[in-house]
Motif scaffolding. Structure first.
Motif, PDB file in Angstrom:
ATOM      1  N   PRO A 302      40.095  37.350  38.636  1.00  0.00           N
ATOM      2  CA  PRO A 302      38.739  37.861  38.909  1.00  0.00           C
ATOM      3  C   PRO A 302      38.444  37.913  40.409  1.00  0.00           C
ATOM      4  CG  PRO A 302      38.603  35.553  38.277  1.00  0.00           C
ATOM      5  CD  PRO A 302      40.064  35.919  38.203  1.00  0.00           C
ATOM      6  N   TRP A 303      39.067  38.831  41.136  1.00  0.00           N
ATOM      7  CA  TRP A 303      38.974  38.873  42.590  1.00  0.00           C
ATOM      8  C   TRP A 303      37.561  39.197  43.057  1.00  0.00           C
ATOM      9  CZ3 TRP A 303      42.742  36.456  44.601  1.00  0.00           C
ATOM     10  CH2 TRP A 303      44.033  36.546  44.061  1.00  0.00           C
ATOM     11  N   HIS A 304      37.120  38.459  44.087  1.00  0.00           N
ATOM     12  CA  HIS A 304      35.830  38.736  44.744  1.00  0.00           C
ATOM     13  C   HIS A 304      36.124  39.547  46.005  1.00  0.00           C
ATOM     14  CE1 HIS A 304      31.693  38.276  45.976  1.00  0.00           C
ATOM     15  NE2 HIS A 304      32.088  37.802  47.158  1.00  0.00           N
ATOM     16  N   CYS A 305      35.746  40.827  45.969  1.00  0.00           N
ATOM     17  CA  CYS A 305      36.147  41.748  47.033  1.00  0.00           C
ATOM     18  C   CYS A 305      35.179  41.692  48.208  1.00  0.00           C
ATOM     19  CB  CYS A 305      36.275  43.161  46.467  1.00  0.00           C
ATOM     20  SG  CYS A 305      37.690  43.290  45.350  1.00  0.00           S
ATOM     21  N   SER A 306      35.304  40.614  48.987  1.00  0.00           N
ATOM     22  CA  SER A 306      34.547  40.444  50.229  1.00  0.00           C
ATOM     23  C   SER A 306      35.558  40.439  51.378  1.00  0.00           C
ATOM     24  CB  SER A 306      33.783  39.120  50.203  1.00  0.00           C
ATOM     25  OG  SER A 306      34.700  38.035  50.231  1.00  0.00           O
ATOM     26  N   CYS A 307      35.028  40.289  52.597  1.00  0.00           N
ATOM     27  CA  CYS A 307      35.909  40.342  53.765  1.00  0.00           C
ATOM     28  C   CYS A 307      36.963  39.231  53.777  1.00  0.00           C
ATOM     29  CB  CYS A 307      35.083  40.302  55.051  1.00  0.00           C
ATOM     30  SG  CYS A 307      34.166  41.841  55.330  1.00  0.00           S
ATOM     31  N   GLN A 308      36.715  38.165  53.025  1.00  0.00           N
ATOM     32  CA  GLN A 308      37.708  37.092  52.972  1.00  0.00           C
ATOM     33  C   GLN A 308      39.008  37.583  52.320  1.00  0.00           C
ATOM     34  OE1 GLN A 308      36.364  33.360  51.291  1.00  0.00           O
ATOM     35  NE2 GLN A 308      38.416  32.474  51.354  1.00  0.00           N
ATOM     36  N   PRO A 323      50.214  46.834  44.548  1.00  0.00           N
ATOM     37  CA  PRO A 323      50.128  46.257  43.198  1.00  0.00           C
ATOM     38  C   PRO A 323      48.732  46.353  42.587  1.00  0.00           C
ATOM     39  CG  PRO A 323      50.163  44.518  44.847  1.00  0.00           C
ATOM     40  CD  PRO A 323      50.423  45.790  45.575  1.00  0.00           C
ATOM     41  N   ASP A 324      48.695  46.284  41.261  1.00  0.00           N
ATOM     42  CA  ASP A 324      47.431  46.240  40.530  1.00  0.00           C
ATOM     43  C   ASP A 324      46.681  44.967  40.882  1.00  0.00           C
ATOM     44  OD1 ASP A 324      47.678  48.592  39.229  1.00  0.00           O
ATOM     45  OD2 ASP A 324      48.261  47.753  37.291  1.00  0.00           O
ATOM     46  N   ALA A 325      45.408  45.111  41.208  1.00  0.00           N
ATOM     47  CA  ALA A 325      44.513  43.977  41.437  1.00  0.00           C
ATOM     48  C   ALA A 325      43.092  44.547  41.429  1.00  0.00           C
ATOM     49  CB  ALA A 325      44.819  43.291  42.764  1.00  0.00           C
ATOM     50  N   THR A 326      42.256  44.021  40.553  1.00  0.00           N
ATOM     51  CA  THR A 326      40.943  44.614  40.312  1.00  0.00           C
ATOM     52  C   THR A 326      39.828  43.707  40.794  1.00  0.00           C
ATOM     53  OG1 THR A 326      41.873  45.624  38.321  1.00  0.00           O
ATOM     54  CG2 THR A 326      39.492  45.639  38.508  1.00  0.00           C
ATOM     55  N   CYS A 327      38.844  44.293  41.436  1.00  0.00           N
ATOM     56  CA  CYS A 327      37.654  43.547  41.843  1.00  0.00           C
ATOM     57  C   CYS A 327      36.831  43.172  40.601  1.00  0.00           C
ATOM     58  CB  CYS A 327      36.770  44.383  42.771  1.00  0.00           C
ATOM     59  SG  CYS A 327      37.586  44.971  44.277  1.00  0.00           S
ATOM     60  N   TYR A 333      31.395  46.810  43.039  1.00  0.00           N
ATOM     61  CA  TYR A 333      32.827  47.131  43.136  1.00  0.00           C
ATOM     62  C   TYR A 333      33.606  46.715  41.883  1.00  0.00           C
ATOM     63  CZ  TYR A 333      31.485  47.568  48.027  1.00  0.00           C
ATOM     64  OH  TYR A 333      30.855  47.925  49.202  1.00  0.00           O
ATOM     65  N   ARG A 334      32.911  46.171  40.910  1.00  0.00           N
ATOM     66  CA  ARG A 334      33.583  45.679  39.708  1.00  0.00           C
ATOM     67  C   ARG A 334      34.426  46.776  39.055  1.00  0.00           C
ATOM     68  NH1 ARG A 334      29.406  43.689  36.354  1.00  0.00           N
ATOM     69  NH2 ARG A 334      29.445  41.817  37.653  1.00  0.00           N
ATOM     70  N   GLY A 335      35.668  46.430  38.715  1.00  0.00           N
ATOM     71  CA  GLY A 335      36.555  47.386  38.050  1.00  0.00           C
ATOM     72  C   GLY A 335      37.348  48.262  38.998  1.00  0.00           C
ATOM     73  N   GLN A 336      37.023  48.217  40.303  1.00  0.00           N
ATOM     74  CA  GLN A 336      37.768  49.035  41.261  1.00  0.00           C
ATOM     75  C   GLN A 336      39.037  48.309  41.707  1.00  0.00           C
ATOM     76  OE1 GLN A 336      35.273  50.257  44.542  1.00  0.00           O
ATOM     77  NE2 GLN A 336      33.656  51.060  43.200  1.00  0.00           N
ATOM     78  N   GLN A 337      40.069  49.097  41.951  1.00  0.00           N
ATOM     79  CA  GLN A 337      41.325  48.529  42.450  1.00  0.00           C
ATOM     80  C   GLN A 337      41.159  48.125  43.916  1.00  0.00           C
ATOM     81  OE1 GLN A 337      44.409  47.903  41.213  1.00  0.00           O
ATOM     82  NE2 GLN A 337      44.064  48.629  39.113  1.00  0.00           N
ATOM     83  N   ILE A 338      41.692  46.956  44.276  1.00  0.00           N
ATOM     84  CA  ILE A 338      41.628  46.504  45.667  1.00  0.00           C
ATOM     85  C   ILE A 338      42.243  47.535  46.605  1.00  0.00           C
ATOM     86  CG2 ILE A 338      42.577  44.783  47.299  1.00  0.00           C
ATOM     87  CD1 ILE A 338      42.104  42.653  45.198  1.00  0.00           C
ATOM     88  N   ARG A 339      43.302  48.203  46.154  1.00  0.00           N
ATOM     89  CA  ARG A 339      44.000  49.167  47.008  1.00  0.00           C
ATOM     90  C   ARG A 339      43.169  50.418  47.283  1.00  0.00           C
ATOM     91  NH1 ARG A 339      47.935  49.720  42.028  1.00  0.00           N
ATOM     92  NH2 ARG A 339      46.820  51.268  40.796  1.00  0.00           N
ATOM     93  N   ASP A 340      42.128  50.668  46.458  1.00  0.00           N
ATOM     94  CA  ASP A 340      41.328  51.900  46.597  1.00  0.00           C
ATOM     95  C   ASP A 340      39.872  51.667  46.996  1.00  0.00           C
ATOM     96  OD1 ASP A 340      43.541  53.413  45.693  1.00  0.00           O
ATOM     97  OD2 ASP A 340      42.994  52.994  43.605  1.00  0.00           O
ATOM     98  N   THR A 341      39.347  50.468  46.749  1.00  0.00           N
ATOM     99  CA  THR A 341      37.915  50.223  46.910  1.00  0.00           C
ATOM    100  C   THR A 341      37.441  50.362  48.367  1.00  0.00           C
ATOM    101  OG1 THR A 341      36.130  48.648  46.456  1.00  0.00           O
ATOM    102  CG2 THR A 341      38.214  47.721  47.218  1.00  0.00           C
ATOM    103  N   GLY A 342      36.173  50.666  48.503  1.00  0.00           N
ATOM    104  CA  GLY A 342      35.561  50.719  49.835  1.00  0.00           C
ATOM    105  C   GLY A 342      34.939  49.393  50.240  1.00  0.00           C
ATOM    106  N   ALA A 343      35.195  48.340  49.474  1.00  0.00           N
ATOM    107  CA  ALA A 343      34.552  47.042  49.713  1.00  0.00           C
ATOM    108  C   ALA A 343      34.874  46.445  51.077  1.00  0.00           C
ATOM    109  CB  ALA A 343      34.974  46.051  48.619  1.00  0.00           C
ATOM    110  N   PHE A 344      36.001  46.865  51.670  1.00  0.00           N
ATOM    111  CA  PHE A 344      36.441  46.234  52.925  1.00  0.00           C
ATOM    112  C   PHE A 344      36.174  47.115  54.150  1.00  0.00           C
ATOM    113  CE2 PHE A 344      39.399  45.050  49.430  1.00  0.00           C
ATOM    114  CZ  PHE A 344      38.969  43.734  49.262  1.00  0.00           C
TER     115      PHE A 344
END
Length: 360
Positions: A302-308, A323-327, A333-344
């Protein structure tokens, strides 16, 4: 008469020689002087008689419920002995006495629950020992003491519950240790002191509920460490520090792992492969060694997609692996892939100075 006597002696020797050298019934023999004797699934219930010069004896899939003392004492030339799938229940003290040239011993896939302390007496040349897939409850103290040339000890899939101090006394050259899929709840402090040169250590699929820091802190050169499938919730500070300069592969998947302490990866400088799939992680510590990483498995957390977590995205952007990893959070950002999200997008990239500092 003298000629007749000589003729009779020679005739007797000629008839006796093939009997002495005959391949055991239902077995196959190869090499000059029956050097390889293969009695695979031959219906044997007693150990066959073989010549002393035999080097390899394969007795797989026969029936020998008890290996009694001195069972192999006439087989002094054996280098490799195969006893898999023989329904062995007990290995008594002195069972392998006399096998002073034995290098390979395979007693895996049996029903062994009792193993005498002196079972491996005189096996001074033994280098490869396979005892996996049995019902062994404990490794008796002193069992491995005669095995000062032991390199690989395979004990996966047994019923061992704890590893006590002194278990590996004598096996100072042990390099590959496999204890996966037992019932181990405790690695006692001091239990690995005699095998500090382990390069491969697998203890996955056990019942460790806390990370065994005191036991593993004596290890110096572990390259491949698997402790996955143990119910450990927290990886503490300096967990891998004693062997961090050598560790290249670390497996921590499917543990219910919730957190790495901030200094968990202290001293880890050569890690190439990290598997943390299937845990309850939301963050990774700042000192996670992304600079050396080549393969990272992150799915089902359950990744928390913050600057950390931005370092993970930067690693993905610079790696051919994405690799697959979902926020799981924040909600936008829930359900978005870390590799694609704009969270960062708004996260600051560390300065060159801080990156240089991280490497030292």
């Amino acid at each position: 008469m003298e000629h007749l006597s000589l003729f009779l002696i020679l005739s007797l020797l000629a008839t006796a020689y093939p009997i002495l050298q005959a391949c055991p019934t239902n077995c196959h023999c190869h090499g000059g002087d029956l050097q390889h004797v293969i009695c695979y699934s031959a219906g044997l219930t007693k150990l066959p008689k073989i010549p002393e010069q035999t080097r390899l004896l394969n007795l797989q899939k026969n029936f020998f419920p008890v290996l009694a003392p001195n069972s192999f004492k006439e087989m002094k030339g054996l280098v490799s002995l195969h006893l898999q799938h023989c329904q062995i229940k007990e290995v008594t003290s002195g069972a392998f006495r006399g096998l002073k040239k034995l290098v390979y011993l395979y007693i895996s896939h049996n029903d062994i629950s009792v193993i005498g302390t002196g079972a491996f007496d005189e096996l001074s040349e033994l280098t490869y020992l396979y005892m996996d897939h049995n019902k062994i409850l404990e490794i008796p103290k002193g069992l491995l003491s005669p095995l000062f040339n032991l390199f690989i000890f395979q004990m996966n899939s047994n019923k061992v519950r704890e590893v006590k101090a002194g278990t590996f006394t004598g096996a100072k050259d042990l390099r590959w240790l496999y204890l996966a899929d037992n019932d181990i709840t405790t690695l006692h402090p001091g239990s690995l002191d005699e095998v500090e040169n382990l390069a491969i250590f697998h203890i996955d699929g056990n019942q460790l509920s806390t990370y065994p820091l005191a036991a593993v802190s004596k290890l110096r050169v572990v390259e491949d460490f698997r402790i996955s499938r143990n119910p450990i919730k927290v990886i503490p500070d300096t967990a891998f520090q004693s062997f961090g300069r050598y560790m290249e592969s670390l497996s921590l998947e499917h543990m219910g792992l919730e957190k790495f302490s901030e200094k968990a990866f202290a001293g880890v400088t050569t890690l190439k492969k990290l598997n943390i799939e299937g845990n309850k992680l939301s963050q990774l510590p700042a000192n996670a060694p992304f600079s050396t990483m080549q393969n990272l498995t992150l799915a089902n957390n359950p990744w928390h997609c913050s600057c950390q977590l931005a370092a993970v995205r930067r690693w993905m952007d610079s790696s051919r692996f994405r690799p697959d990893a979902t926020c799981a959070s924040p909600s936008q950002y829930r359900g978005q892939q870390i590799r694609d999200t704009g969270a960062f997008r708004s996260c600051k990239v560390p300065t060159k100075k801080s990156r240089k500092g991280e490497r030292h």
